[in-house]
Design a protein around this motif. Structure first.
Motif, PDB file in Angstrom:
ATOM      1  N   ARG A  84     -31.789 -14.269  50.491  1.00 27.46           N
ATOM      2  CA  ARG A  84     -31.595 -15.414  49.500  1.00 27.46           C
ATOM      3  C   ARG A  84     -30.658 -15.136  48.352  1.00 27.46           C
ATOM      4  N   ASP A  85     -30.972 -13.913  47.480  1.00 26.78           N
ATOM      5  CA  ASP A  85     -30.293 -13.566  46.503  1.00 26.78           C
ATOM      6  C   ASP A  85     -29.237 -12.437  46.626  1.00 26.78           C
ATOM      7  N   LEU A  86     -28.827 -12.284  47.952  1.00 31.20           N
ATOM      8  CA  LEU A  86     -27.964 -11.211  47.990  1.00 31.20           C
ATOM      9  C   LEU A  86     -26.585 -11.574  47.595  1.00 31.20           C
ATOM     10  N   PRO A  87     -26.164 -12.671  47.833  1.00 30.94           N
ATOM     11  CA  PRO A  87     -24.737 -12.980  47.449  1.00 30.94           C
ATOM     12  C   PRO A  87     -24.594 -13.093  45.834  1.00 30.94           C
ATOM     13  N   GLU A  88     -25.677 -13.395  44.937  1.00 28.95           N
ATOM     14  CA  GLU A  88     -25.804 -12.962  43.650  1.00 28.95           C
ATOM     15  C   GLU A  88     -25.561 -11.675  43.321  1.00 28.95           C
ATOM     16  N   MET A  89     -26.239 -10.755  43.918  1.00 28.20           N
ATOM     17  CA  MET A  89     -26.043  -9.472  43.810  1.00 28.20           C
ATOM     18  C   MET A  89     -24.692  -8.788  43.961  1.00 28.20           C
ATOM     19  N   ILE A  90     -24.136  -9.216  45.316  1.00 28.45           N
ATOM     20  CA  ILE A  90     -22.597  -8.866  45.667  1.00 28.45           C
ATOM     21  C   ILE A  90     -21.704  -9.304  44.463  1.00 28.45           C
ATOM     22  N   ASP A  91     -21.989 -10.495  43.997  1.00 28.12           N
ATOM     23  CA  ASP A  91     -21.004 -11.112  42.905  1.00 28.12           C
ATOM     24  C   ASP A  91     -21.246 -10.263  41.663  1.00 28.12           C
ATOM     25  N   SER A  92     -22.466 -10.016  41.428  1.00 31.10           N
ATOM     26  CA  SER A  92     -22.701  -9.099  40.013  1.00 31.10           C
ATOM     27  C   SER A  92     -22.041  -7.703  40.252  1.00 31.10           C
ATOM     28  N   ILE A  93     -21.825  -7.050  41.460  1.00 33.34           N
ATOM     29  CA  ILE A  93     -21.149  -5.850  41.545  1.00 33.34           C
ATOM     30  C   ILE A  93     -19.686  -5.902  41.504  1.00 33.34           C
ATOM     31  N   HIS A  94     -19.014  -6.969  42.060  1.00 30.90           N
ATOM     32  CA  HIS A  94     -17.737  -7.394  41.921  1.00 30.90           C
ATOM     33  C   HIS A  94     -17.189  -7.483  40.379  1.00 30.90           C
ATOM     34  N   ALA A  95     -18.116  -8.463  39.625  1.00 32.25           N
ATOM     35  CA  ALA A  95     -17.905  -8.588  38.327  1.00 32.25           C
ATOM     36  C   ALA A  95     -17.877  -7.349  37.509  1.00 32.25           C
ATOM     37  N   ALA A  96     -18.620  -6.316  37.709  1.00 32.91           N
ATOM     38  CA  ALA A  96     -18.825  -5.315  37.062  1.00 32.91           C
ATOM     39  C   ALA A  96     -17.676  -4.241  37.331  1.00 32.91           C
ATOM     40  N   ALA A  97     -17.195  -4.219  38.501  1.00 34.08           N
ATOM     41  CA  ALA A  97     -16.386  -3.339  39.096  1.00 34.08           C
ATOM     42  C   ALA A  97     -14.901  -3.714  38.459  1.00 34.08           C
ATOM     43  N   SER A  98     -14.731  -5.017  38.329  1.00 32.60           N
ATOM     44  CA  SER A  98     -13.571  -5.626  37.789  1.00 32.60           C
ATOM     45  C   SER A  98     -13.228  -5.084  36.416  1.00 32.60           C
ATOM     46  N   GLY A  99     -13.985  -4.713  35.753  1.00 32.36           N
ATOM     47  CA  GLY A  99     -14.046  -4.120  34.370  1.00 32.36           C
ATOM     48  C   GLY A  99     -13.183  -2.745  34.515  1.00 32.36           C
ATOM     49  N   ALA A 100     -13.038  -2.127  35.484  1.00 35.95           N
ATOM     50  CA  ALA A 100     -12.803  -0.654  35.621  1.00 35.95           C
ATOM     51  C   ALA A 100     -11.289  -0.375  35.500  1.00 35.95           C
TER      52      ALA A 100
END
Length: 228
Positions: A84-100
């Motif tokens: 259920r919540d895996l898409p939310e987790m994937i989105d949070s990873i992408h959002a964090a990595a985008s600041g690199a």
């Protein structure tokens, strides 16, 4: 106190009785959310084998008919909860990595720490997913394997970025992303089984160096982890 001796899962708050003006879709959505939440909490505390459909129905405060209108059986409910919540987790990873910025190693560090923190903040979900999901049968293992695909893609993209930054790096071996995903998953599962889910982020440095060594080679030269 063992997992099976922990106090019972508190019952979910039901919808208002009588005429509440909620649409049928809203009612079904609420029932589904309460069922999968109850399933995950029960499985985390009792184990998958010891959790029954009547237990879940009682904790979620829905009827037996409502359960089977949503799910074919216990396994279907559990698998729905695990994904259920895996898409939310994937989105949070992408959002964090985008600041690199442009550095692939910084993106890796930010994504990895976000991933570990996400599970650390959800200890019951981590117990259900990492420990109990593999025990739930062949379909559960197949679902978890399918859930690895976004991580394999992310690692492939990071490897490509690494070679753009440093063309001297050797070509990526095809098995490397799988070695990283399966190895990291089992490591995290061992931490959860050992009761160390509350300190998962303390493993970020070790997992970071493990991943860099496989993606870019042990002589790549990244000696320290980026600042969090």
């Amino acid at each position: 106190m063992s997992r099976h001796e922990q106090k019972e899962v508190p019952a979910a708050r039901p919808l208002p009785r009588g005429r509440h003006g909620l649409s049928p879709d809203t009612v079904r959505s609420s029932q589904r959310d309460r069922l999968v939440e109850a399933m995950l909490r029960l499985v985390a505390r009792r184990g998958y084998a010891a959790t029954s459909v009547p237990d879940v129905i009682a904790a979620a405060r829905v009827s037996r008919n409502a359960f089977y209108a949503q799910f074919a059986d216990k396994e279907a409910c559990f698998l729905a909860g695990c994904e259920r919540d895996l898409p939310e987790m994937i989105d949070s990873i992408h959002a964090a990595a985008s600041g690199a910025g442009d550095r692939w190693s910084e993106a890796l560090w930010l994504g990895m720490t976000t991933y570990l923190r996400w599970w650390q903040e959800r200890p019951e979900y981590a117990q259900a997913y990492f420990v109990e999901l593999p025990r739930a049968g062949e379909r559960a293992v197949e679902q978890r394997d399918a859930a690895y695909r976004p991580f394999l893609d992310m690692l492939g993209s990071l490897a490509a970025r690494a070679r753009l930054e440093d063309p001297s790096l050797p070509p990526l071996r095809a098995a490397v992303p799988r070695l990283i995903v399966y190895g990291a998953t089992e490591f995290i599962a061992s931490e959860v089984r050992a009761g160390r889910v509350a300190t998962l982020t303390s493993s970020a440095g070790d997992l970071y160096h493990y991943t860099v060594a496989l993606l870019a080679g042990p002589d790549h030269g990244i000696a320290t982890t980026p600042s969090a």
